[in-house]
Write an enzyme that holds these catalytic residues in place. Structure first.
Site, PDB file in Angstrom:
ATOM      1  N   GLU A 239       0.858  -1.185   0.000  1.00  0.00           N
ATOM      2  CA  GLU A 239       0.000   0.000   0.000  1.00  0.00           C
ATOM      3  C   GLU A 239       0.886   1.224   0.000  1.00  0.00           C
ATOM      4  O   GLU A 239       1.993   1.188   0.533  1.00  0.00           O
ATOM      5  CB  GLU A 239      -0.864   0.016   1.273  1.00  0.00           C
ATOM      6  CG  GLU A 239      -1.786  -1.174   1.370  1.00  0.00           C
ATOM      7  CD  GLU A 239      -2.435  -1.284   2.752  1.00  0.00           C
ATOM      8  OE1 GLU A 239      -2.427  -0.296   3.511  1.00  0.00           O
ATOM      9  OE2 GLU A 239      -2.937  -2.378   3.051  1.00  0.00           O
TER      10      GLU A 239
ATOM     11  N   LYS B 199       2.222   4.522   1.446  1.00  0.00           N
ATOM     12  CA  LYS B 199       2.232   5.086   2.794  1.00  0.00           C
ATOM     13  C   LYS B 199       1.840   6.553   2.676  1.00  0.00           C
ATOM     14  O   LYS B 199       2.631   7.385   2.228  1.00  0.00           O
ATOM     15  CB  LYS B 199       3.615   4.941   3.424  1.00  0.00           C
ATOM     16  CG  LYS B 199       3.641   5.363   4.871  1.00  0.00           C
ATOM     17  CD  LYS B 199       4.941   4.928   5.520  1.00  0.00           C
ATOM     18  CE  LYS B 199       4.913   5.105   7.025  1.00  0.00           C
ATOM     19  NZ  LYS B 199       4.780   6.496   7.443  1.00  0.00           N
TER      20      LYS B 199
ATOM     21  N   ASP C  69       1.033  10.253   3.472  1.00  0.00           N
ATOM     22  CA  ASP C  69       1.643  11.188   4.413  1.00  0.00           C
ATOM     23  C   ASP C  69       0.579  12.098   5.004  1.00  0.00           C
ATOM     24  O   ASP C  69       0.330  13.188   4.524  1.00  0.00           O
ATOM     25  CB  ASP C  69       2.707  12.007   3.680  1.00  0.00           C
ATOM     26  CG  ASP C  69       3.617  12.730   4.649  1.00  0.00           C
ATOM     27  OD1 ASP C  69       3.559  12.419   5.854  1.00  0.00           O
ATOM     28  OD2 ASP C  69       4.369  13.601   4.207  1.00  0.00           O
TER      29      ASP C  69
ATOM     30  N   TYR D 128      -7.362   1.761   5.634  1.00  0.00           N
ATOM     31  CA  TYR D 128      -6.582   0.574   5.334  1.00  0.00           C
ATOM     32  C   TYR D 128      -6.747  -0.569   6.317  1.00  0.00           C
ATOM     33  O   TYR D 128      -6.152  -1.617   6.134  1.00  0.00           O
ATOM     34  CB  TYR D 128      -5.097   0.910   5.190  1.00  0.00           C
ATOM     35  CG  TYR D 128      -4.549   1.821   6.274  1.00  0.00           C
ATOM     36  CD1 TYR D 128      -4.163   3.119   5.959  1.00  0.00           C
ATOM     37  CD2 TYR D 128      -4.414   1.392   7.587  1.00  0.00           C
ATOM     38  CE1 TYR D 128      -3.657   3.965   6.928  1.00  0.00           C
ATOM     39  CE2 TYR D 128      -3.905   2.227   8.564  1.00  0.00           C
ATOM     40  CZ  TYR D 128      -3.526   3.519   8.231  1.00  0.00           C
ATOM     41  OH  TYR D 128      -3.033   4.358   9.189  1.00  0.00           O
TER      42      TYR D 128
ATOM     43  N   LYS E  62      10.656   3.042   2.709  1.00  0.00           N
ATOM     44  CA  LYS E  62      10.578   4.492   2.490  1.00  0.00           C
ATOM     45  C   LYS E  62      11.142   4.919   1.133  1.00  0.00           C
ATOM     46  O   LYS E  62      12.127   4.355   0.662  1.00  0.00           O
ATOM     47  CB  LYS E  62      11.352   5.230   3.596  1.00  0.00           C
ATOM     48  CG  LYS E  62      10.805   4.997   4.993  1.00  0.00           C
ATOM     49  CD  LYS E  62       9.421   5.565   5.188  1.00  0.00           C
ATOM     50  CE  LYS E  62       9.412   7.068   5.336  1.00  0.00           C
ATOM     51  NZ  LYS E  62       9.653   7.519   6.703  1.00  0.00           N
TER      52      LYS E  62
ATOM     53  N   CYS F 193      14.695  49.280  -2.203  1.00  0.00           N
ATOM     54  CA  CYS F 193      14.668  48.220  -3.205  1.00  0.00           C
ATOM     55  C   CYS F 193      16.090  47.863  -3.631  1.00  0.00           C
ATOM     56  O   CYS F 193      16.865  48.756  -3.986  1.00  0.00           O
ATOM     57  CB  CYS F 193      13.857  48.692  -4.410  1.00  0.00           C
ATOM     58  SG  CYS F 193      13.982  47.550  -5.810  1.00  0.00           S
TER      59      CYS F 193
ATOM     60  N   CYS G   9      16.453  49.343  -7.410  1.00  0.00           N
ATOM     61  CA  CYS G   9      16.353  50.746  -7.826  1.00  0.00           C
ATOM     62  C   CYS G   9      16.447  51.713  -6.653  1.00  0.00           C
ATOM     63  O   CYS G   9      16.333  52.919  -6.848  1.00  0.00           O
ATOM     64  CB  CYS G   9      15.060  50.975  -8.605  1.00  0.00           C
ATOM     65  SG  CYS G   9      13.593  50.842  -7.581  1.00  0.00           S
TER      66      CYS G   9
ATOM     67  N   CYS H 228       8.272  47.161  -3.600  1.00  0.00           N
ATOM     68  CA  CYS H 228       8.954  48.300  -4.196  1.00  0.00           C
ATOM     69  C   CYS H 228       7.891  49.054  -4.991  1.00  0.00           C
ATOM     70  O   CYS H 228       7.314  48.511  -5.928  1.00  0.00           O
ATOM     71  CB  CYS H 228      10.069  47.837  -5.134  1.00  0.00           C
ATOM     72  SG  CYS H 228      10.625  49.151  -6.240  1.00  0.00           S
TER      73      CYS H 228
ATOM     74  N   CYS I  97      10.799  50.156 -11.901  1.00  0.00           N
ATOM     75  CA  CYS I  97      11.947  49.440 -11.327  1.00  0.00           C
ATOM     76  C   CYS I  97      12.386  48.350 -12.311  1.00  0.00           C
ATOM     77  O   CYS I  97      11.567  47.546 -12.758  1.00  0.00           O
ATOM     78  CB  CYS I  97      11.533  48.831  -9.999  1.00  0.00           C
ATOM     79  SG  CYS I  97      12.708  47.653  -9.338  1.00  0.00           S
TER      80      CYS I  97
HETATM   81  S1  IVH Z   1      -0.670   0.417   8.653  1.00  0.00           S
HETATM   82  C1  IVH Z   1       0.906  -1.530  12.216  1.00  0.00           C
HETATM   83  N1  IVH Z   1      -0.980   1.424   6.248  1.00  0.00           N
HETATM   84  O1  IVH Z   1       2.069   5.204   8.875  1.00  0.00           O
HETATM   85  C2  IVH Z   1       0.271  -0.890  11.078  1.00  0.00           C
HETATM   86  N2  IVH Z   1      -0.124   2.829   7.971  1.00  0.00           N
HETATM   87  O2  IVH Z   1       4.402   4.543  10.574  1.00  0.00           O
HETATM   88  C3  IVH Z   1       0.436   0.573  11.074  1.00  0.00           C
HETATM   89  N3  IVH Z   1       0.306   5.117   7.278  1.00  0.00           N
HETATM   90  O3  IVH Z   1       0.564   5.502  12.029  1.00  0.00           O
HETATM   91  C4  IVH Z   1      -0.488   1.231  10.184  1.00  0.00           C
HETATM   92  N4  IVH Z   1      -0.323   4.886   5.196  1.00  0.00           N
HETATM   93  O4  IVH Z   1      -0.287   6.955  10.123  1.00  0.00           O
HETATM   94  C5  IVH Z   1      -0.594   1.659   7.514  1.00  0.00           C
HETATM   95  N5  IVH Z   1      -1.322   2.211   4.088  1.00  0.00           N
HETATM   96  C6  IVH Z   1      -0.937   2.431   5.355  1.00  0.00           C
HETATM   97  C7  IVH Z   1      -0.481   3.695   5.795  1.00  0.00           C
HETATM   98  C8  IVH Z   1      -0.076   3.848   7.115  1.00  0.00           C
HETATM   99  C9  IVH Z   1       0.142   5.718   6.103  1.00  0.00           C
HETATM  100  C10 IVH Z   1       0.850   5.759   8.496  1.00  0.00           C
HETATM  101  C11 IVH Z   1      -0.040   5.638   9.704  1.00  0.00           C
HETATM  102  C12 IVH Z   1       0.783   4.964  10.751  1.00  0.00           C
HETATM  103  C13 IVH Z   1       2.170   5.231  10.287  1.00  0.00           C
HETATM  104  C14 IVH Z   1       3.087   4.157  10.768  1.00  0.00           C
END
Ligand code: IVH
Length: 675
Positions: A114, A116, A118, A225, A317, A411, A414, A429, A434
């Site tokens: 999946e 991750k 942010d 998720y 990551k 500025c 000028c 300015c 200018c």
């Molecule tokens: S699973 C033990 N799935 O990542 C399972 N987490 O570093 C933990 N996050 O607190 C969660 N996308 O905020 C999972 N597809 C995803 C995710 C995800 C983002 C974040 C979530 C979690 C953090 C863990």
């Protein structure tokens, strides 16, 4: 209507609206017009106002946000919300996989990959089919009750189908869409308010708003998720593996990321990862890696956790987009509207494969709010194509030799005394001639989004200014080929092309011409709005502030800036020059026929209406582009039912056709009619 039929109508409206919400916010596939949707909401809101006892927690009207709360209550998570161990390269991922395989006595297992996301993790609790409360992750054991704010997120279903478990918890990641983030920051900058650093912090801030009406305006979104049954005995409904759980969540109406994948081997995972290292930048949300999860729950349980980190999952990551370097100095540029833009001069550093030596610092307040000092060690961030940002200083590394920054009072180009308008973060300015401003303005004028003069790049703009061939933007149209050929390194062929491109640009449409002028706060969208309203730049130039603010979408800041711009004689002079050069300042294309908001929809009108005759209602529908039928069939989009509606109403109910009351229809016609 009788009480029972009102209750019935309210139920039907909710079901219908929920269906449209799901189509629009989760599946991204709406099947009715905004006007029709608004009419359904208006009718529901009206009925609930008259019958407050019918208002329920899961009614779609309850997403608007509520006035400020005192604070957030604490919530203890029934199962801790774990974090994830990280893998930073393929070797670390392989090591994780080997270890899991060994712990499982060599068993082969599938994995779910999946993205991750942010954002911020949240847990949503459902009971008896209804979303009852939701919490932030907090420290993993205790979070904050942010139910009121979560309710404003339209992709979170307020109710789920009856086949769902009686009590369960869904977990997911709330995020702030990038496109909306950029828009929010543009608006804030235009209003002179400080901008936000990144979508994640803004999502966090929005979710922790005490005034959920503000959250409601922020358009947060979510991907879910995971799911757990909260009944003692667990829950038989919930699938026994991650992949099927994602599907099941989808079937309950939740928004699940469409890019999840089932992988058979570490090699599969690696290729998924490589694909998204490249492509994640194009998504409308931040993703900072791939979460790899062992698919069968039985194996997840067998693997268990160490501390707060499960052994059955890992975050693989994406390469770092942050790095630490020295802030050597702060320079100041002059923008095309005269704004003084500070930027960081950095000791060159590699950030995710590219060398960064400069970063924007926006304005003086931004620098002070981050407490940045010249000489600081700073964290810099780069995400894809966007301009590098300074995230913040590392104050613990200070030696005492750092210096505070202050904005120059004159500025840098000028030497005109700088002004800072009341309530604005930008210093300006004020000198319209200018040279730095003119350079930026000229680049903007000829750029792709404006007059689109091919071949006029930054270098040529500079040479033209230096040679004195251009003293204002309209001078572009008096450049001759001979003069161009006198410039250094200008070939015959390129000169011809440039002259042709200049000639061709006279045909640009009005909105482009307006946006090319570089009026403060008037970007391409605002230029569209103003050009379609006035269709004539001379008329626009005479508009007063009061007149301008009356136009939908035009705020006081914009109105002020437009009016001030055109009051300036120098600017009017440029307009006259553009006109005599043959640039289009008036839009004389025929006015397009008014939009037909009900086009494609079929209506049937039945029963006795109060405010008009049936024939009048039908005429109104046709005027708005809708079709009128005489009997209800599967093709009918709406039945407008007055008093004593009879068999057509029965037929509509049988077919599940949406039924509008007279009030609902009038509301639809009214909102459809709005420009
Ligand atoms: S699973 C033990 N799935 O990542 C399972 N987490 O570093 C933990 N996050 O607190 C969660 N996308 O905020 C999972 N597809 C995803 C995710 C995800 C983002 C974040 C979530 C979690 C953090 C863990």
């Amino acid at each position: 209507m009788s009480n029972a039929s009102i209750a019935d109508r309210v139920e039907r409206l909710r079901a219908e609206i929920n269906r449209h919400n799901h189509l629009y916010f989760v599946l991204d596939a709406p099947d009715i017009s905004d006007a029709a949707y608004d009419a359904l909401m208006a009718e529901l809101r009206g009925l609930e106002e008259q019958n407050p006892e019918l208002v329920t927690m899961d009614s779609p009207t309850q997403r608007v946000g509520a006035p400020p709360a005192e604070g957030f209550a604490e919530v203890v998570h029934p199962r801790p919300m774990l974090s994830l161990a990280n893998a930073f390269d393929g070797d670390e991922l392989a090591a994780w996989h080997r270890r899991a395989t060994n712990l499982l006595d060599g068993a082969d297992f599938q994995m779910v990959c999946e993205l991750k996301i942010d954002g911020l993790a949240v847990a949503l609790t459902y009971e008896d089919g209804v979303f009852v409360y939701g919490a932030t992750r907090g420290d993993g054991y205790r979070g904050e009750d942010v139910t009121r704010n979560l309710r404003t997120i339209r992709s979170i279903p307020l109710s789920v189908p009856p086949e769902a478990p009686r009590r369960f918890e869904v977990r997911g990641e709330v995020y702030f869409p990038r496109s909306l983030f950029d828009k929010l920051n543009e608006e804030r900058a235009a209003q002179g308010q400080p901008t936000y650093a990144n979508p994640r912090n803004t999502a966090a801030g929005s979710l922790r708003q005490l005034d959920s009406r503000i959250t409601a305006q922020r358009a947060l979104d979510i991907f879910v998720y995971s799911m757990y049954g909260l009944e003692d005995a667990g829950d038989a409904h919930i699938p026994d593996n991650q992949w099927d759980t994602l599907d099941y969540l989808k079937s309950l109406g939740f928004k699940v990321n469409p890019h999840n994948a089932l992988c058979r081997s570490p090699e599969d995972v690696e290729s998924y990862y490589r694909r998204w290292v490249e492509e994640a930048e194009r998504l409308d949300y931040g993703a900072d890696g791939v979460v790899v999860k062992v698919n069968p729950f039985r194996l997840q349980d067998a693997l268990g956790s160490v501390g707060r980190e499960p052994r059955w999952a890992i975050a693989y990551k994406f390469p770092a987009t942050q790095a630490v370097t020295r802030l050597l100095d702060i320079g100041v540029n002059v923008g095309r509207t005269g704004s003084l833009n500070p930027y960081a001069m950095l000791e060159p550093v590699d950030v995710g494969g590219a060398t960064v030596k400069m970063a924007t610092l926006h304005n003086e307040d931004y620098i002070h709010s981050k407490d940045l000092r010249i000489g600081d060690w700073v964290v810099v961030e780069r995400a894809g194509e966007v301009i590098p940002q300074v995230v913040g200083p590392l104050p613990e590394r200070r030696t005492g030799d750092e210096r505070e920054f202050s904005m120059p009072t004159t500025c840098p180009q000028c030497r005109t005394t700088v002004v800072r308008p009341e309530g604005q973060a930008m210093s300006l300015c004020p000198n319209p001639s200018c040279p730095a401003q003119l350079f930026e303005l000229l680049k903007h004028f000829v750029s792709r989004g404006a007059m689109d003069i091919e071949g006029m790049g930054e270098k040529l703009c500079l040479s033209l200014l230096e040679a004195g061939l251009v003293r204002d933007i309209a001078d572009v149209y008096s450049i001759s080929k001979e003069r161009l050929l006198n410039l250094e390194r200008m070939a015959e062929k390129s000169a011809t092309n440039i002259i042709d491109a200049i000639e061709a640009s006279k045909e640009r449409e009005l909105p482009r011409v307006l946006s090319a002028l570089g009026v403060l706060h008037v970007g391409s969208e605002m230029a569209e709005t103003l050009a379609s309203h006035y269709r004539n730049l001379w008329r626009l130039s005479r508009a007063t502030e009061q007149e301008l603010v009356a136009i939908p979408g035009v705020g006081p800041k914009i109105a002020e800036s437009v009016a001030t711009y055109f009051q300036d004689e120098a600017h009017r002079h440029v307009l006259r020059k553009l006109q005599s050069a043959g640039v289009r300042l008036v839009d004389d294309s025929p006015i397009e026929p008014v939009e037909q908001p009900l086009a494609g929809l079929q209506f049937v009108v039945t029963g006795r209406l109060d405010s008009m005759t049936r024939a009048q209602a039908e005429a109104r529908i046709k005027e708005l582009g809708g079709a009128v039928g005489s009997s209800v069939s599967r093709k009918t989009s709406y039945l407008v039912a007055g008093e004593e509606a009879g068999s057509k109403l029965d037929q509509a109910n049988k077919l599940g056709t949406t039924v509008l009351t007279e009030a609902g229809f009038l509301e639809m016609a009214r909102t459809a009619d709005r420009p």
